[in-house]
Design a protein around this motif. Structure first.
Motif, mmCIF file in Angstrom:
data_model
loop_
_atom_site.group_PDB
_atom_site.id
_atom_site.type_symbol
_atom_site.label_atom_id
_atom_site.label_comp_id
_atom_site.label_asym_id
_atom_site.label_seq_id
_atom_site.Cartn_x
_atom_site.Cartn_y
_atom_site.Cartn_z
ATOM 1 N N VAL A 412 4.250 -2.733 -4.846
ATOM 2 C CA VAL A 412 3.322 -2.682 -3.723
ATOM 3 C C VAL A 412 2.224 -3.705 -3.977
ATOM 4 C CG1 VAL A 412 1.591 -1.315 -2.495
ATOM 5 C CG2 VAL A 412 3.763 -0.261 -3.158
ATOM 6 N N MET A 414 -1.446 -4.967 -2.429
ATOM 7 C CA MET A 414 -2.471 -4.377 -1.576
ATOM 8 C C MET A 414 -3.790 -5.111 -1.754
ATOM 9 S SD MET A 414 -3.754 -0.389 -1.761
ATOM 10 C CE MET A 414 -2.118 0.244 -1.434
ATOM 11 N N VAL A 420 -2.027 -2.830 2.960
ATOM 12 C CA VAL A 420 -0.782 -3.136 2.249
ATOM 13 C C VAL A 420 -0.252 -4.462 2.772
ATOM 14 C CG1 VAL A 420 1.557 -2.367 1.753
ATOM 15 C CG2 VAL A 420 -0.294 -0.694 1.943
#
Length: 751
Positions: A412, A414, A420
């Protein structure tokens, strides 16, 4: 008796019947001396006599087969007499049915877009489309506006006599029945012999629109429309005849081209051309046209996004049919086969992947998976960062993971405010609807949980230089008995600072600090930063035994980077209906309430910076760019984590097996750190260096925590809250009460 006269013949009686042969007739005529007229009369009489004999012979006369043939002719006459009457009645009935349907048919343009389900178009942070969901309609096309190659490919594949039949092809039906019976199926199973007109009638569901109140789903409705019973075939034929009477051939083909489903959510050839090739249906070449036409038989199976090679093989067959019908020369067909259609890079990426799936899940279903409108969603997605994350994972797995390994990974990316930017939910990246390990997998966090423990201590006024003793310890856990935590190395470091304890990921100091500041305080910090899954209030909590998702962990670390405020991860910034100016839904995430003081957050960032500079995260160190993070490895190495940040982005990495098989030869400071570094190098490529928001501790601070031998047990800020040993229950109760009162006052007055 003797003759009495000369020249007279003998006396005899006349014949009863005339002579039956020509010789006798001539003899009689000669003897009697009759005239030619009399002779002709005699011939005519002879013919009248012979005619009954010939008719009797044709009827078979007697014999064995005569009655059988007579019976057979009688049956045929009976069938004919009944058949033409029944046929006439059926003709009237069919004509009436066709006329009735004819009067119900609307204008052809009203039948172009018959979607019961709408579409969802997702745009990235720059406004470029990167994903589609639902039934995408690319816009109306006609037989005059599409590529001639596409029109020819459809006719060659589906109905080469389309422009000559009247809507139903008896020859095609007979051929289909023959093939079905030859292949061991029933007459109506398999090949249907349907014309394009009949297929269009089926696409229109014989004029019956989709009604959500009558059907469980649109899929069930469409399955019913495709039923192949005899009664259904008859209705389909009547509807096709009515369409042929109502519309021109080109209008029927136009309806067909706009309504046909061609896989990957594409309704109509315009949407399919855009979906697979990134171009209009007017621009497709023979190879692309053949691939699109090949989807008609089984759109899901032959979709190039599903299996490009299989789709190309199907297209090669279509090219052969186009050549056979003289739509392509031999040279053009050879060229099309040698240069098969390729899925465009943009179209391949527009599957949207895990990020698009996650956004769809965050939107109410009536505006997403079950929408009947065309919806536009603006997101935080950054295609450059997505490519960076995917490339980093693929590079590490190709270079450092043994071939055939089933280990999985998730990433992920971010921003500090929770936006995100990229998401990888597994090693297979260009997919949709798959299990997303970044958002759906609940995994133990291991030592990646420890920053929340030290955040609680720093927020209470302790310093990164506060001392804790790493030594053997045993806790009596109610209901479980004695528990003796161990460090990963099975060694003890003695007196260490909080910074050293975090950098080296020492377990015993983490448990001591957690028990000293209070597990409730640690849980409050973790949940405040966004860990919404259940955290067990037990001593082992300090070692990351509770489960959460990679997305939540990354968002929690973003809260540390932004100065100690909570973060709600978000991907949607705006949702509106196609054609509307005002948005129905706006951004639903971002920075929230403060969890720890800014001072505590900045000190924690410095401690996590030391993890990369000199601790377990050294393999994640970036050249010329400051970074901070934390490793995490669970019991038996079933999960390995590295979560960290630079001044620009937060990146979380998880690695493990879906079936909880232990990882071999890696910890959070190993392959996950490698993936994190590769991701960060690509993510920050070309960006100016941004310093980390961190404060090194002031010199001389030597506060002791439990077991540290402090003379006064006071935190560096001079607060009177005592630091006692984890076993002093009475003081714990007093301390917890004071902390609870403090938290209530903070919530009331914002202090």
């Amino acid at each position: 008796m003797s003759r009495t006269g000369k020249g007279k013949g003998p006396l005899r009686a006349d014949r009863r019947y005339p002579a039956s042969t020509a010789t006798r007739k001539r003899s009689t005529a000669a003897k009697t001396g009759k005239s030619p007229a009399v002779k002709s009369s005699a011939k005519t009489a002879a013919k009248r006599v012979r005619k009954p004999a010939r008719r009797t012979k044709r009827s078979g006369g007697g014999g064995f087969f005569g009655p059988i043939r007579a019976l057979f002719r009688w049956i045929l006459r009976l069938i004919w007499s009944i058949g033409w009457r029944v046929g006439a009645v059926l003709g009237v009935v069919v004509a009436g049915a066709v006329a009735f349907v004819y009067n119900t048919l609307p204008d052809a343009t009203a039948l172009i877009d018959g979607r019961a389900r709408g579409s969802v178009t997702m745009m990235d942070d720059t406004g470029e489309v990167f994903a589609w969901r639902g039934d995408q309609f690319g816009g109306m096309i006609t037989t005059d506006t599409v590529s001639p190659h596409l029109k020819n490919a459809i006719i060659s594949t589906e109905d080469r006599r389309f422009y000559s039949h009247f809507g139903v092809s008896p020859r095609g039906v007979a051929s289909a029945i023959r093939i079905n019976l030859t292949e061991g199926r029933s007459a109506l199973s398999g090949h249907g012999g349907s014309t394009i007109t009949q297929q269009t009638a089926k696409l229109l569901c014989l004029g019956t629109p989709y009604d959500p109140s009558e059907w469980k789903s649109e899929t069930e409705y469409e399955a019913d429309c495709r039923r192949g019973s005899l009664a259904r075939k008859i209705r389909e034929a009547i509807y096709a005849l009515a369409m042929e009477a109502r519309y021109t051939k080109d209008e029927i083909l136009t309806i067909y081209m706009n309504r046909a489903y061609l896989g990957a959510g594409a309704r109509g050839f315009q949407a399919a051309a855009q979906r697979y090739f990134g171009k209009s249906a007017a621009e497709v070449n023979p190879a692309e046209a053949a691939m699109l036409a090949g989807l008609l038989v089984a759109p899901t199976r032959y979709a190039p996004t599903s299996n490009l090679e299989r789709s190309q093989e199907r297209a090669s067959l279509i090219i052969g049919l186009m050549e056979q019908e003289d739509y392509l020369t031999a040279a053009e067909a050879t060229q099309a086969r040698n240069a098969p259609a390729q899925l465009s890079e943009a179209a391949e990426a527009r599957a949207g992947g895990y990020f698009a799936d996650w956004v769809m899940e965050s939107v109410p279903s009536f505006l997403a998976s079950e929408t009947t409108e065309d919806v536009l969603i603006r997101t935080t997605f950054d295609s450059r960062l997505q490519r960076a994350a995917e490339g980093a994972m693929q590079t590490v797995f190709a270079e450092k993971v043994r071939e055939g390994s089933k280990a999985q990974a998730a990433i992920v990316v971010m921003s500090a405010d929770g936006a995100v930017r990229a998401m990888v939910g597994g090693r297979k990246t260009r997919v949709s609807g798959q299990f997303n390990r970044a958002t759906q997998a609940l995994r133990q966090t291991g030592s990646a949980f420890k920053p929340f423990i030290y955040a609680a201590a720093l927020d209470l006024g302790y310093s990164p230089n506060s001392i804790v003793v790493d030594e053997p310890m045993t806790l009596n856990v109610p209901g479980s008995g004695p528990w003796s935590p161990q460090n990963y190395t099975r060694k003890f470091a003695g007196r260490v600072t909080l910074t050293e304890a975090l950098a080296d990921s020492l377990n015993i100091p983490a448990v001591k600090v957690s028990e000293a500041v209070g597990r409730d305080a640690v849980i409050a910090v973790a949940t405040g930063f966004g860990i919404s899954t259940k955290i067990d209030n037990v001593p082992a909590m300090a070692l990351g035994t509770s489960e959460t998702t990679l997305l939540q962990m990354t968002a929690a670390y973003a809260g540390i980077l932004n100065g100690g405020s909570s973060v709600t991860p978000y991907g949607l910034t705006e949702l509106k209906l196609l054609g509307d100016e005002s948005a129905l839904i706006g951004q639903d995430g971002g920075i929230g309430e403060r969890v720890v003081s800014q001072s505590a957050a900045r000190q924690l960032v410095w401690m996590m910076h030391e993890v990369i500079e000199s601790g377990t995260g050294r393999r994640a160190k970036l050249d010329g760019r400051p970074a901070a993070g934390k490793t995490g490895t669970t019991s038996a190495a079933r999960d390995a984590w590295f979560v960290g940040f630079t001044g620009e982005y937060v990146v979380g990495v998880w690695m493990g097996y879906d079936d909880n098989t232990p990882l071999t030869g890696t910890t959070g400071g190993g392959l996950p750190a490698d993936i994190w570094r590769e991701t960060m190098v690509r993510v920050n490529d070309g960006l100016p260096v941004t310093p980390l928001p961190m404060d090194p501790p002031s010199n001389g601070s030597d506060n002791r925590l439990a077991g540290g031998g402090s003379s006064d047990g006071q935190p560096s800020n001079g607060t009177s809250a005592p630091l006692e040993d984890f076993g002093n229950t009475g003081d714990r109760i007093v301390r917890d009460t004071e902390r609870a009162i403090t938290n209530v006052l903070k919530s009331l007055f914002g202090g």
